[in-house]
Design an enzyme around this catalytic site. Structure first.
Site, PDB file in Angstrom:
ATOM      1  CB  SER A 715      -0.769   0.142   1.080  1.00  0.00           C
ATOM      2  OG  SER A 715      -0.209  -0.239   2.640  1.00  0.00           O
ATOM      3  CE  LYS A 758      -3.244   1.240   5.053  1.00  0.00           C
ATOM      4  NZ  LYS A 758      -3.000   0.745   3.703  1.00  0.00           N
TER       5      LYS A 758
END
Length: 814
Positions: A715, A758
């Protein structure tokens, strides 16, 4: 001193016999056996002449033919009273009488036997009162030793107790002492009678103490033996009396076991098996070692709650109040738990109706149909049973919400930590054949709860290990599988136990390490990290009061302002859960409690201004984001076991030959992301107005700070590509922009996981813009409204869209 030999024969050489392990004392008679050729020759020569011979202890008892230097220089002059040979004529038995202490002056010959010249040793006499008293004391000690069982020749005993001169007494007693030959030689060489008596007294006193201890130990052993024999006899008499009174042969222990067995209400086949084990115990001797193992086994079996259940008070409204009282936020999780409890309540109502129907059929004599009715009910319970699995970072309330579920249901709560377990026997138990065998920890937890339907929490299921002792995760399959756990088999019990009524809840931090077969049996419920606002409410409504009560403080002694709590959250903790937050609150309470204990009792109010006094300097800056726009640096967003985190990507360019250097403990997947980002930039060099072969004259170094922390995952691809383009084009990145997403060689931005964690990390770090893959737009529903309002979200499907929003200056495509 009396001259033993005439003056004409004083210097006449005499035969000498070395003795291996003994000393002949003057004034004593003893029987000796001789077998060595030299010794036999010396005895024959002495006996044929004047029967005088010298005995001396050899220094090395193992030497068969000792040399002259291996024989002690001081010995005893003896007279042979009688001498007899055995039938073979090889050995000689002789009665010898000690005459005097002598010293060997010279060895005249050593063949065929030793011939020595000797001189008599004069004794130093002492007739003082102390010597007389010492003689009497030794005589009394000798009597005591004889009474305690010391082996003594009768004539010797009578001579000693009849009364002897001090010197004779010392020699007579010394000859009977149970000491080493070296100690007897030491006594022989003492010429002062008083000193010899003192030494004899010391050795005899020690021997008496040893004899007393031996007698004491023997007496205790005899007492135990007599006690066990008496108890055995009394038991036999008691059995006979009970038999005469018609009370039967069954003892109380067996009767108690049978009574408990009838009360348990266990299945008939299991009851028959346990009854056989009780009969086997009854027929065993009390001294049979297997009896104790069998008794322990029966104790475990009969202590289990075979038919004991906690009342299932499933009230959805009360359960909701309990969950809201104990936990702030976690709305989706609470809703899922309430749904679970609602289904459980409906099944309980159905079971109750079927039990009533079965009871009615039984009363009508249809016992056979009853069995057919109960079995579908059992199958129904198996199908509805769902194993919940709470997944999330540490400190977000996974374990405590399990306790709240048990509290809401009115059930017992049992927690079993699986972290580090590597032995399958921890789950299934050990076979009864092993010494110290016990049931597995699941059965132990059921016994601890005392009911067959507790809330059973299996903590840290992702940390179960595997080694040569088996696979504990595979053993969990049977316990957690609704199709099997109604007949869970524990190796120690050897009979099936019904776990279908147990409400199992598992917890873990990550799902990757859970085997697929086990994971398939779990319903996953994700616990996200807390936002700053949620932490504020948890600290103010739960943690602060809990810590004050734990430290014996009240509102008259300690208070905290709302800004004080927010300051602790923002500047002293940086986590997904609230454990560190609770530790900081506890630290404040401890310091205040210490001041109050010292007599400085006054009301303390915690504010942002005085927080430094209690917690020290701030541990975190207001934001983690960079203070200014930087070239070659981007801000990525990462997911960890402890929640979301901010990740900085740094790229440096150096003169070189096109090498790529990766540092910061990057995993294989993250290294591949770096290589994909470099390939993307090289294939799009025209877009970024770079020379065609720009990479041939430079080396690219990609580094992710906090090098001691391992990092992996795809990611960070867009963040790496952004930092690389920024370094190559000298275009700074915006300091308040965070990004996450996987990239392809063609520049596509792919979907990633952990969006909520996140985004919360980005909010915590003070970022204003977050770039996400286009396909993750659906995940915004899980993000709290206050965070969605404070952050600008950009959804990108291509890297060009990411660069457009992340770089300070737009890329000119012309």
């Amino acid at each position: 001193m009396v001259i033993l030999l005439g003056s004409s024969s004083q210097n006449k050489p005499l035969p000498l016999v070395p003795i291996r392990d003994g000393v002949v004392f003057p004034h004593t008679e003893t029987v000796l056996t001789f077998g060595r050729s030299k010794s036999v020759s010396a005895m024959d020569a002495a006996f044929s002449q004047d029967r005088l011979i010298v005995f001396a202890l050899q220094k090395n008892t193992r030497a068969n033919d000792p040399k002259t230097e291996e024989i002690n220089s001081k010995g005893t002059l003896c007279q042979i009273e009688r001498m007899i040979r055995d039938e073979a004529g090889n050995n000689v038995n002789a009665l010898v009488k000690g005459l005097a202490r002598v010293e060997i002056e010279q060895f005249e010959s050593d063949q065929p036997y030793f011939l020595v010249k000797i001189k008599e040793i004069n004794e130093i006499k002492d007739e003082s009162d102390e010597v007389i008293a010492l003689s009497k004391h030794i005589t009394q000690l000798f009597r005591t030793a004889a009474n305690l069982g010391k082996q003594i020749d009768f004539l010797t005993f009578m001579n000693i107790v009849a009364g002897l001169l001090p010197g004779e007494l010392a020699d007579q007693v010394a000859s009977t002492l149970d000491v080493k030959p070296e100690q007897k030689q030491e006594l022989l060489e003492i010429t002062n009678i008083k000193e010899r008596l003192l030494k004899v007294n010391e050795l005899l006193t020690h021997e008496v103490r040893v004899l007393e201890l031996e007698k004491k130990i023997s007496s205790k052993t005899q007492e135990r033996f007599d006690k066990s024999m008496r108890e055995a006899m009394l038991r036999e008499r008691m059995k006979a009396i009970e038999k005469e009174l018609g009370e039967g042969d069954e003892n109380k222990e067996i009767k108690e076991l049978r009574d408990n067995l009838k009360k348990l209400g266990m299945p008939k086949d299991i009851e028959e098996k346990i009854d056989k084990e009780i009969k086997r115990l009854e027929q065993m001797s009390a001294y049979n070692p297997e009896a104790s193992y069998l008794r322990t086994y029966l104790d475990w079996i009969l202590a289990l709650p075979w038919n004991v259940k906690s009342p299932n008070n499933v009230d959805i409204n009360d359960a909701e109040k309990t969950l809201n009282k104990d936990h702030y936020g976690l709305e989706k999780i609470k809703d899922r738990i309430l749904e679970y409890l609602a289904v459980l309540k409906l099944h309980q109502q159905r079971e109750h109706e079927e039990e009533q129907n079965a009871s009615g059929d039984k009363q009508n004599g249809e016992a056979a149909k009853t069995e057919n009715i109960v079995r579908p009910n059992q199958e129904g319970k198996q199908k509805m049973a769902t194993i919940l699995c709470f997944v999330g970072p540490p400190g977000v309330g996974k374990t405590s919400i399990g306790k709240s579920i048990a509290k809401a249901l009115g059930r017992k709560f049992v927690k079993m930590s699986l972290g580090g377990i590597r032995d399958e026997a921890e789950i299934r138990g050990h076979r009864r054949t092993y010494v110290g065998a016990l049931p597995g920890r699941i059965i132990q937890g059921i016994r601890q709860a005392g009911t067959k339907n507790p809330v059973f929490m299996l903590d840290e299921i992702d940390k179960v290990g595997t080694d040569f002792r088996g696979d504990p995760s595979s053993a969990l399959l049977e316990a957690l599988d609704p199709e099997q756990n109604y007949a869970f088999s524990d190796h120690y019990l050897e009979v099936p136990f019904d776990l279908s009524s147990v409400m199992f809840i598992t917890t873990c931090n990550v799902l990757d390490t859970i085997p697929p077969a086990l994971r398939d049996r779990l319903e996953i419920i994700h616990f996200p990290g807390y936002t700053q606002e949620e932490k504020f409410h948890i600290a103010g409504g739960y943690l602060w009061k809990k810590q004050k009560d734990a430290h014996g403080l009240d509102n008259n002694e300690l208070t905290v302002t709302n800004n004080g709590i927010r300051e602790i959250i923002n500047r002293y903790t940086r986590e997904a859960g609230v454990r560190n937050l609770e530790r900081e609150l506890a630290a404040i309470c401890r310091k205040v409690a210490k001041n109050i204990a010292r007599g400085k009792k006054r009301k303390v109010k915690i504010t942002p201004r005085n927080l430094h006094k209690y917690l020290g300097p701030r541990k975190f800056s207001e934001t983690l984001a960079e203070k200014k726009d930087e070239v070659g640096m981007s801000t990525g967003l990462a997911w960890t076991e402890a929640g979301g985190d901010v990740l900085f990507i740094e790229v440096a360019l150096m003169p070189g030959k096109g090498s790529l250097l990766l540092t910061g403990q990057l995993g294989e997947v993250m290294q591949e992301s770096c290589k994909a980002a470099v390939s993307y930039v090289r294939s799009h060099y025209k877009l970024f107005k770079l020379p065609e072969k720009f990479y041939q004259k430079i080396d690219i170094h990609v580094h992710v700070p906090e090098g001691a922390v391992p990092k992996d995952g795809p990611s960070a691809g867009v963040a790496i590509a952004t930092a690389l383009v920024s370094a190559l084009t000298k275009n700074p990145t915006k300091r308040d922009v965070g990004m996450t997403g996987e990239i392809t060689l063609r520049g596509r931005v792919l979907e990633i996981g952990g969006v909520k964690e996140k985004v919360i990390a980005a909010h915590r770090a003070g970022l204003k813009t977050v770039i996400l893959p286009k396909e993750n737009e659906k995940d915004l529903e899980d993000i709290p409204k206050n965070i969605r309002k404070s952050i600008k979200f950009v959804f990108a499907s291509q890297v060009e869209e990411v660069l457009k929003n992340a770089l300070k200056n737009p890329i000119d495509k012309k």
